[in-house]
Every structure is written in C-alpha cells, then in structure tokens.
Design a protein around this motif. Structure first.
Motif, mmCIF file in Angstrom:
data_model
loop_
_atom_site.group_PDB
_atom_site.id
_atom_site.type_symbol
_atom_site.label_atom_id
_atom_site.label_comp_id
_atom_site.label_asym_id
_atom_site.label_seq_id
_atom_site.Cartn_x
_atom_site.Cartn_y
_atom_site.Cartn_z
ATOM 1 N N SER A 187 -8.125 0.416 -4.662
ATOM 2 C CA SER A 187 -8.602 1.054 -3.434
ATOM 3 C C SER A 187 -7.927 2.414 -3.291
ATOM 4 O O SER A 187 -6.705 2.501 -3.218
ATOM 5 C CB SER A 187 -8.269 0.172 -2.226
ATOM 6 O OG SER A 187 -8.548 0.858 -1.020
ATOM 7 N N ASN A 219 -3.530 -0.443 -2.314
ATOM 8 C CA ASN A 219 -4.227 0.679 -1.686
ATOM 9 C C ASN A 219 -3.430 1.965 -1.866
ATOM 10 O O ASN A 219 -2.206 1.966 -1.718
ATOM 11 C CB ASN A 219 -4.417 0.449 -0.173
ATOM 12 C CG ASN A 219 -5.179 -0.823 0.127
ATOM 13 O OD1 ASN A 219 -6.359 -0.935 -0.148
ATOM 14 N ND2 ASN A 219 -4.480 -1.797 0.714
ATOM 15 N N ASP A 268 -8.278 6.036 -1.132
ATOM 16 C CA ASP A 268 -8.914 6.773 -0.040
ATOM 17 C C ASP A 268 -8.345 8.188 0.016
ATOM 18 O O ASP A 268 -7.133 8.375 0.138
ATOM 19 C CB ASP A 268 -8.679 6.072 1.303
ATOM 20 C CG ASP A 268 -9.428 4.748 1.395
ATOM 21 O OD1 ASP A 268 -10.654 4.754 1.214
ATOM 22 O OD2 ASP A 268 -8.777 3.719 1.638
ATOM 23 N N SER A 302 0.854 -1.181 0.000
ATOM 24 C CA SER A 302 0.000 0.000 0.000
ATOM 25 C C SER A 302 0.893 1.235 0.000
ATOM 26 O O SER A 302 2.015 1.193 0.507
ATOM 27 C CB SER A 302 -0.908 0.022 1.237
ATOM 28 O OG SER A 302 -1.722 -1.134 1.295
#
Length: 380
Positions: free
Chosen positions: A180, A161, A182, A125
């Motif tokens: 993913s 991520n 965010d 990530s």
C-alpha cells in the motif's frame, strides 16, 4: 459508514488495533503536530488520551554503531513510524567528532525501530514525507536505484503502508506493487496559506499564470492551473550530458513555452528547492519577460546552498516569496525570513493515520478538489 472523512467519528468506531506513533530521530516536530490533532479528535469523540506517541530513540556508541530502542510495549498495536530523511540538523558523536545524520543514517534508524517492534506490533506503517533516495528514482547508465531498493527492503521487513508526499517520481511505487503506497499532494494547504499571506491575490487568467520550472514538474503545476482555472506555461531544461557537476548534468539553458507572462503574477511549483539555482534562473527569466510578481512553491524547502541568493532575489525584485511546508526540517533562519511562507501539513497527515487505522478509503483525502473548490468559493 460513508467514505467521507470524519476523524472524530472514527474514534467512535472499531479500529484495526490501538493506534500508536513512533518518531524517528529528527521527526519529533512533525510527529508531535500529528499527535496533537489525533488527541483533539479523540477527546471530541469522548476518548481521553494524552498522547499516542511511544517514546523511542536510536542511541549510538562513539564508534558509530547504533540500536533502536522502543520504551513501551507495542504488542498488538497499529504502529505508525514517522521519519524525516532530510533532517541534517541531528548530530551524534563519532570518535570525538560531531557528525550529522545523512539520509542513509535516517533510513538505518527507521529499520532499527521496525526491528524493535517486529513480531510484536499488529501492523507497521511508515510516514515518510520525503522518500529516501527519491531523487535517485531511475537508471540512465550503470547506476543504483536507491528508492526502489529501499521500498522493497521495507516491504520485506513487514511494513504494510507507505505514506509519502509529492514524490519526485510516484512511479517508483511500481517497485512494490503489492505494498500500500499513498502519495499525497499538499495542494489545498498551499493554496490556503497563499491566500492567507496575500488575500488580495487574483487567480483570473488575465492576471495569474502557473509555470512549470521543467518537464518533470508538469503534473503538479497542471493540477494547480486546472483547479485555479488559469493558463499553464513551462520551461524546458537543456542539459550538458557530457559533464557531471555536484551529482547532476549541468543546465545549459532554460527555454520557455507558453503564454505571455507580462504584467501577471506567476506561480511556480516544484517538489524540492535544493541549491535553488534553477528556480532563481527561471524566476529571473520570467522577470525579464515582464512578470509583475513571482511566487515559488516547494514541498521540501531544503536550501542546500544557504539563503543569501534568495535574499538578493527578493531584494532586487526578482522574487516575491517562497511557499514551503513543514514536511521536512527547515532551518531557523529560513523560518525567520519575511519572504518565506511555512505551510503546516500535519493535519493532512493525521487524516491518513486515522483512516488507515480504521481500514477506510483514503481516496477523498488524496484528491482535495472539493475542499479547494470550497476555499475558492468562500473567497469569492
């Protein structure tokens, strides 16, 4: 387990894999702060851990070539790589000259470290508070789409991520719909630091107003005005699209739309202060309209043209102070200024790390409305 974030409890639950951190060159400060929170939470849960950081580096030859080097085994680990593409203070020797890392160099270092752990780590990530190429997010004429291509490249390299903060345009995630992604806003942390700086400040709509410096910053300013229960104004930038100066179409004028600011404290939020000329022009315009106090906020306080103009603005009463975060490099001179308020967002980033490490929902982290309501209620 409920969706309520309890990082200490997380360390008592089975995780995706062993959690480890890697710091790209220039991101060591933020990585150490994140690591400090993780270590404290782990010890509170009875897990003895001195650090989650794995030593790594990106050494360079004098010809400029480089490589990524990870100094411990990462096999089976859940790796989080932290990068600060805007840290221009990192240097290296190039043919006898001291060269500063550009965002391109930082992104290349990130890819080198991903390569170094590829095929060995359980999952990778990336914590990239300031998106690489984030300001080049849309195409107007025949021009590149740097941020979109960079995200696609990370996806092709196996990154699972992406965690970023206050993206210049969060719609860039449409380039990687299966990844993913965010995008968090440090609204709570900014308000908490603002109240710590000035406990007597009033958010009453008769005394306080939020103003967006342009149409592109409306969403973040609208959120501030909504949670504070005050009115919202905005400026519209008229640009000269026949010319390009320093990579941008120059601003001809700022037009204000909104309620009167006379006698009020004005709060202006944006994602970046680069040269700061636009922000200072907006502040000067509001001061001419009778604003009593002007507070500006930028998630990424770059100050590419130095601090002198801001010193002058504070000295002549145009500006009261600037609120920024530690999500990117801040020059020591800035941190020494009385008018600058530095916001620590490392704990917020650490919440994302523990949640993702346990495949838990991050929705309650992204929307901090309950924490903001509690902060304001406690103050009342």
């Amino acid at each position: 387990m409920s969706n309520e974030i309890n990082p200490m409890a997380f360390f008592q639950e089975p995780s995706v894999a062993d959690l480890r951190l890697l710091a790209c060159p220039g991101a060591e400060e933020l990585t150490k702060l994140i690591d400090k929170h993780l270590v404290e939470w782990a010890k509170s849960a009875g897990v003895e851990k001195d650090s989650f950081i794995i030593p790594c580096e990106c050494p360079r030859f004098q010809s400029g070539d480089a490589k990524g080097l990870v100094k411990e085994s990462v096999r089976g680990d859940d790796i989080f790589i932290v990068i600060d593409p805007g840290n221009y203070s990192v240097t290296y020797n190039l043919f006898g000259y001291e060269n500063h890392l550009s965002p391109d160099d930082h992104f290349a270092n990130l890819k080198r470290l991903i390569q170094a752990v590829a095929g060995k780590a359980h999952r990778v990530s990336v914590i990239m508070p300031s998106l690489y190429g984030g300001r080049q997010h849309r195409r107007v004429v025949r021009e590149s789409l740097d941020c979109a291509v960079a995200l696609q490249e990370l996806q092709s390299m196996g990154v699972r991520n992406i965690i970023t903060f206050d993206a210049h345009d969060p719609r860039v995630q449409n380039a990687v719909p299966l990844l993913s992604f965010d995008n968090a806003m440090p609204t709570y942390q900014v308000l908490k630091s603002l109240l710590k700086k000035n406990p007597e400040i009033s958010f009453d709509k008769e005394q306080f107003i939020v103003v967006s410096p342009d149409e592109g910053a409306m969403n973040r300013n609208m959120y501030f005005s909504s949670v504070l229960g005050c009115n919202l104004g905005m400026f519209y930038k008229r640009r000269d699209y026949t010319r390009v100066v320093n990579g941008r179409n120059p601003i001809v004028a700022h037009e204000y739309l909104g309620d009167s600011v006379e006698g009020k404290t004005v709060f202006i939020a944006d994602d970046i202060i680069a040269s700061g000329e636009s922000m200072l022009e907006v502040a000067g315009n509001l001061k001419q309209r009778g604003a009593a106090r002007i507070i500006t906020n930028a998630t990424f306080p770059l100050f590419t043209n130095g601090l002198e103009k801001f010193d002058e603005a504070v000295a002549n009463g145009t500006l009261d102070y600037v609120v920024g975060t530690n999500l990117t490099y801040r020059k020591p001179e800035l941190l020494a200024r009385d008018w600058y308020v530095d916001v620590d967002v490392s704990k917020y980033a650490a919440y994302f790390v523990v949640a993702l490490n346990h495949d838990m929902s991050v929705s309650s982290i992204i929307d901090p409305i309950k924490k903001i309501e509690a902060l304001l209620a406690k103050r009342k």
